[in-house]
Design a protein around this motif. Sequence first.
Motif: not given
Lengths: 446, 446
Positions: B23-24, B27, B135, B138
């Motif tokens: 889900c990164d 980042r 993120n 999610r």
Amino acid sequence: MKMKEIPGSVIAPQGFLAAGVFCDIKRLGTGKGSNKGKKRDLALILSEVPAVVAGMFTTSQVCAAPVKVSMPRASKGTAQAIVVNSGNANACTAAQGIRDAREMTDVVAKLFRISAEDVLVASTGRIGVTLPMANVKRGIRDAAALLNTFKENADHAAEAIMTSDTRPKQVAVEFKLGGKTVRIGGICKGAGMIQPGMSPTGARPAAVPGGKYQGLHATMLCFITTDAAIESKALKLALNEAVANSFNRITVDGDMSTNDTVIVLANGMAGNASITAGRRSDLAAFQAALNHVCLELAKMIVRDGEGVTRFVTVKVSGAKTFADADAAARAVANSSLVKTSWFGGDPNWGRILGALGYSAANILEEKIDVAYSAPAGKQLLFALKKGQPTKTSFKALCKMVAQKEFDLHIQLNLGKGSAVMYASDLTEEYVDFNKGDVSDPSSLGG
Amino acid sequence: MKMKEIPGSVIAPQGFLAAGVFCDIKRLGTGKGSNKGKKRDLALILSEVPAVVAGMFTTSQVCAAPVKVSMPRASKGTAQAIVVNSGNANACTAAQGIRDAREMTDVVAKLFRISAEDVLVASTGRIGVTLPMANVKRGIRDAAALLNTFKENADHAAEAIMTSDTRPKQVAVEFKLGGKTVRIGGICKGAGMIQPGMSPTGARPAAVPGGKYQGLHATMLCFITTDAAIESKALKLALNEAVANSFNRITVDGDMSTNDTVIVLANGMAGNASITAGRRSDLAAFQAALNHVCLELAKMIVRDGEGVTRFVTVKVSGAKTFADADAAARAVANSSLVKTSWFGGDPNWGRILGALGYSAANILEEKIDVAYSAPAGKQLLFALKKGQPTKTSFKALCKMVAQKEFDLHIQLNLGKGSAVMYASDLTEEYVDFNKGDVSDPSSLGG
């Protein structure tokens, strides 16, 4: 007090002679740091007259033969000569080691017609191999013949005590005491196994709970001469204080050696009124000069540590107690993760907080400030305030940590305890140097 | 007791589901160990029914938000789900960190209509940066949708918790208890900041004088599932003992992390008669199986430590007390000089004695035996007896230390205390890896 640095290190004070010679002590040595070629490996320092002596020695439970021989002799209060070899630590050498260390002093004593009890001895190098005594004795005779008061004599002595050091380490200062010129000079060596923790008797100071012993842990050797007239008790106290704030506050790799030794000889030839604990201003002046000599030498050891590229002064303040400040400073200064980040020029405050977190020091994350400055700088660049990142740019922090030398300020905001550690980074070169050379059996041992 | 290893780790026991997704979370990360590409970074483990829970957590004073949230929840005795992210430690993130950790559990709780109090959370990765919660949320929803009991689900969960690990770490065992088949499975991660010291409450155990805290110090995370029926108190005791003899006995770099966490969920679906402290033989069987799971996982962490080329079991025996044995084993296992010599395949007993000498353990140089053996080997190759070198050839010793894995036996001959540490060497690759990448601001922090 006015004090100035002068050349000559151990021969700068009146009445001291020195020499350093090559006598092939590490005969088997072909490895790194060995006396390959003809690097000097035996040093001799002599006072023309009996001197007051004080010593500080490793508190390791595995202490080398020369330490065992020198400790009681330093303790008795007078001495006249110091003999030192590099290339062989004479450690873990059992009864033969003690006999050899004593014989080194016996040979010196005979040459100068003094008591062997007035000769101190120190060694550094491989552990677990007995000394090649024929070479050592020849070296002592050669050194005795060359003893002199030229600056090059001090240079040779400073070279002769080196092991993995890349350069000799010397300093001397001069100051006035009651109209008389007093000088203090010293030489030292270090490089690896550096986190000294010395005491006058080898007995450990009170443990810092949860930390390594306070003021513990190098093979570092340091020999100091002074022509000050000073009473035995005052000299011992002064050395204790000077070492506590210098050699016992450095770390290269957190490993304490079996041979750590600091010896000071004070021969009184400056002709000052003898310094006692009662003569406060004289003692203070002497202390300041001795502190300077010890601190400068101690810093040279860190700067020339194995593979070192950074010299970081870790300053912890605002701790509940000194013991807390000390434990915090040592945890940060010895953390592999902090030290590798310094090598990378990475202002990684997460690792600093991590080390503080597992240290024995009482801390509160939300109270901690972390800042950087130039060495001894007043202007602080804050990375963290109250445990949280400041708006200082990452670039600005990187620039600070990219310097060869910088100060790291850790403010715990819990009390008034403070402590300083002089530390190095941890580099690939350190690992490469210390991974040993198993093609060379002489690298067995320390 | 018969016990066999089986595949599937955390999904091997009945009634457990797992998933691992990308889900990164990191980042910004382009640095080493980052979720470059699409390495999974969020794991979810769920029991079909409420489970008995026990946890062990870092004793660092700088402990991460997920630790603060999970600790009381583990302590209350029941839980049903664990959510874990890598790439961000959620440490040193103040009040926002606590809110984020709680929110992670809230999201899980809502999805499965359970109480947030029954969801535990753990994080690993950068220190000092708040979580990218969009993120993360999610990721949790994606993971929840993928939850299943296939072996690949466990594989994905094991991958999702990795940071600088080069491979996932999983194990599971099966044994019989009163005719019922009981299973225990676990996944873990480690690699750097590895010398865990966990306790159930984060409170430190009694200090070992002069040493680091006993059983202290990684970011290591470990999640264990079992279908055993076991009472809360018995599970806590069993986990305590298993961790004391595994995760709390490993060191890669001597740095304890802010996030160390071990959690075990026991859902009772095996249908055995509930294990209590009173049912000794059942408890013993469970303990043996849990010990095996923890020790195998702990060893995987050391073997896969950053830059590691050697796995050394340091066995100290004959100490006056356990505390002495522990201090001696930790001093040797954490000595930079000993660790670099292992890297070099150098049987440098001088450095081993040096580390013992400065350790807080009571030792007598002239009583120490040092020997090597193959892993768990009975045949000892002695380097030292009574503090003195044996006639074992240097070549034979080198051959031993050149092995990827070996045992180092240190017999102090002073008493009956013994302790084991599972340690790695210190390599150039470790330094290179940890010197950081200042071109990447995301490397700021741990």
